[in-house]
Enzyme design. Sequence first.
Site, short mmCIF file in Angstrom:
data_model
loop_
_atom_site.label_atom_id
_atom_site.label_comp_id
_atom_site.label_asym_id
_atom_site.label_seq_id
_atom_site.Cartn_x
_atom_site.Cartn_y
_atom_site.Cartn_z
N ASN A 256 92.52 2.81 -13.35
CA ASN A 256 93.38 2.42 -12.23
C ASN A 256 94.69 1.93 -12.86
O ASN A 256 94.74 0.82 -13.37
CB ASN A 256 92.71 1.32 -11.41
CG ASN A 256 93.60 0.79 -10.30
OD1 ASN A 256 94.67 1.36 -10.03
ND2 ASN A 256 93.19 -0.29 -9.66
N TRP A 257 95.68 2.79 -12.85
CA TRP A 257 96.95 2.44 -13.52
C TRP A 257 97.71 1.34 -12.77
O TRP A 257 98.61 0.73 -13.32
CB TRP A 257 97.85 3.68 -13.63
CG TRP A 257 97.36 4.73 -14.58
CD1 TRP A 257 96.22 4.70 -15.34
CD2 TRP A 257 98.01 5.98 -14.89
NE1 TRP A 257 96.11 5.85 -16.09
CE2 TRP A 257 97.19 6.65 -15.82
CE3 TRP A 257 99.19 6.59 -14.44
CZ2 TRP A 257 97.53 7.91 -16.34
CZ3 TRP A 257 99.52 7.85 -14.96
CH2 TRP A 257 98.70 8.49 -15.89
N LYS A 258 97.36 1.12 -11.51
CA LYS A 258 98.09 0.15 -10.67
C LYS A 258 99.58 0.51 -10.65
O LYS A 258 99.91 1.69 -10.67
CB LYS A 258 97.82 -1.28 -11.16
CG LYS A 258 96.31 -1.56 -11.30
CD LYS A 258 95.96 -3.00 -11.52
CE LYS A 258 94.45 -3.16 -11.64
NZ LYS A 258 94.01 -4.55 -11.77
N HIS B 60 90.68 -2.32 -2.97
CA HIS B 60 90.94 -3.12 -4.16
C HIS B 60 91.36 -4.53 -3.74
O HIS B 60 92.10 -4.70 -2.77
CB HIS B 60 92.02 -2.46 -5.03
CG HIS B 60 92.03 -3.04 -6.41
ND1 HIS B 60 92.58 -4.27 -6.69
CD2 HIS B 60 91.52 -2.57 -7.59
CE1 HIS B 60 92.41 -4.53 -7.99
NE2 HIS B 60 91.77 -3.52 -8.55
N GLU C 244 93.48 -6.48 -4.91
CA GLU C 244 94.95 -6.68 -4.87
C GLU C 244 95.52 -6.20 -3.53
O GLU C 244 96.45 -6.80 -2.99
CB GLU C 244 95.59 -5.95 -6.06
CG GLU C 244 95.28 -6.67 -7.38
CD GLU C 244 95.24 -5.78 -8.60
OE1 GLU C 244 95.75 -4.64 -8.55
OE2 GLU C 244 94.70 -6.25 -9.63
N GLU D 261 84.10 -5.41 -8.51
CA GLU D 261 85.15 -6.02 -9.32
C GLU D 261 85.29 -7.50 -8.95
O GLU D 261 85.97 -7.84 -7.97
CB GLU D 261 86.49 -5.33 -9.06
CG GLU D 261 86.48 -3.84 -9.39
CD GLU D 261 87.88 -3.33 -9.71
OE1 GLU D 261 88.05 -2.76 -10.79
OE2 GLU D 261 88.80 -3.52 -8.90
N GLY E 31 92.03 -8.61 -14.93
CA GLY E 31 93.25 -8.92 -15.67
C GLY E 31 93.26 -10.30 -16.31
O GLY E 31 94.29 -10.76 -16.78
N SER F 239 88.39 -6.66 -16.69
CA SER F 239 88.50 -6.89 -18.14
C SER F 239 87.48 -6.10 -18.95
O SER F 239 86.96 -6.57 -19.96
CB SER F 239 88.42 -8.38 -18.47
OG SER F 239 89.49 -9.08 -17.84
N GLY G 234 91.43 -1.25 -15.48
CA GLY G 234 92.85 -1.49 -15.25
C GLY G 234 93.61 -1.40 -16.56
O GLY G 234 93.95 -0.33 -17.05
N GLY G 235 93.88 -2.56 -17.15
CA GLY G 235 94.72 -2.65 -18.35
C GLY G 235 94.36 -1.67 -19.45
O GLY G 235 95.24 -1.03 -20.04
P1 13P Z 1 91.53 -4.97 -15.57
O1 13P Z 1 90.68 -3.94 -16.30
O2 13P Z 1 92.95 -4.98 -16.04
O3 13P Z 1 90.88 -6.32 -15.57
O4 13P Z 1 91.60 -4.48 -14.04
C1 13P Z 1 90.43 -4.14 -13.39
C2 13P Z 1 90.81 -3.52 -12.09
O5 13P Z 1 91.32 -4.19 -11.20
C3 13P Z 1 90.57 -2.08 -11.92
O6 13P Z 1 90.73 -1.70 -10.60
#
Ligand code: 13P
Length: 252
Positions: A9-11, A96, A98, A168, A174, A214, A235-236
């Site tokens: 998930n590149w966000k 998600h 967010e 999640e 993050g 994470s 994510g990251g």
């Molecule tokens: P991180 O891997 O950066 O913690 O993010 C997880 C995430 O929100 C994937 O959708």
Amino acid sequence: MRKHIVAGNWKMNKNLQEGVALATELKEILAAEAPNCDVIIGTPFIHLATVSELLKDSCIAVSAENCANHDKGAYTGEVSAEMVKSTGAEYVILGHSERREYYAETPEMLKEKVDLALANGLKVIFCIGESLEQRENNEQEAVCKAELAGSVFHLSAEQWKNIVIAYEPIWAIGTGKTATAEQAEEIHAFIRSCVAEVYGQEVADETSILYGGSCKGSNAPELFGKPDIDGGLIGGASLKAADFKAIIDAWK
Ligand code: 13P
């Protein structure tokens, strides 16, 4: 048996050129060494058409990170599920934390999005998970169950085949704080039992439930080693090909 999946998930990261460069690099790496799981990358809307075309003959599927809760019409700035599908993308990430938190997406809106995504032939990666406060109050099971009941448990068993769940925990996203493999396994097993209550054990056993928060190359093998953890939503660590590949390799 259910699918093992590593999804990125590149966000809101990577401009178009950077995104194309990352997708190209991943395509080459995975062509040289085939993955032992399904691989999906979730990109911003503007990348979808180009990246889908680029990855057309590869083992990597493409996902949007959102879609509108309306079919079409006067919704300036929105992108419909039909538009996402027309880019060649196969998936959409919905629910998600967010989006729920910063864009006030409610269970009702997410239900509309899920219905539109499925009606337009997309598969849905549906995210659920509790906040730190909810975890401290031991409410994680109730929160996850309510999020499923509010937006996806109205689907038919046939529609459910196109749903992937991503657990999640918000406190792990993050933050560098991963849920322990035991904590994650406990709630994944609970989520599967909720699916079984609604759709039966056979369907629940075919449902892929991903862990997100994470997740990285160093902790993925332990997480993915648990019986109810079927992969990750990353994510990251999905923003660099080598980091993402290290997680994909956890399935080897
Ligand atoms: P991180 O891997 O950066 O913690 O993010 C997880 C995430 O929100 C994937 O959708």
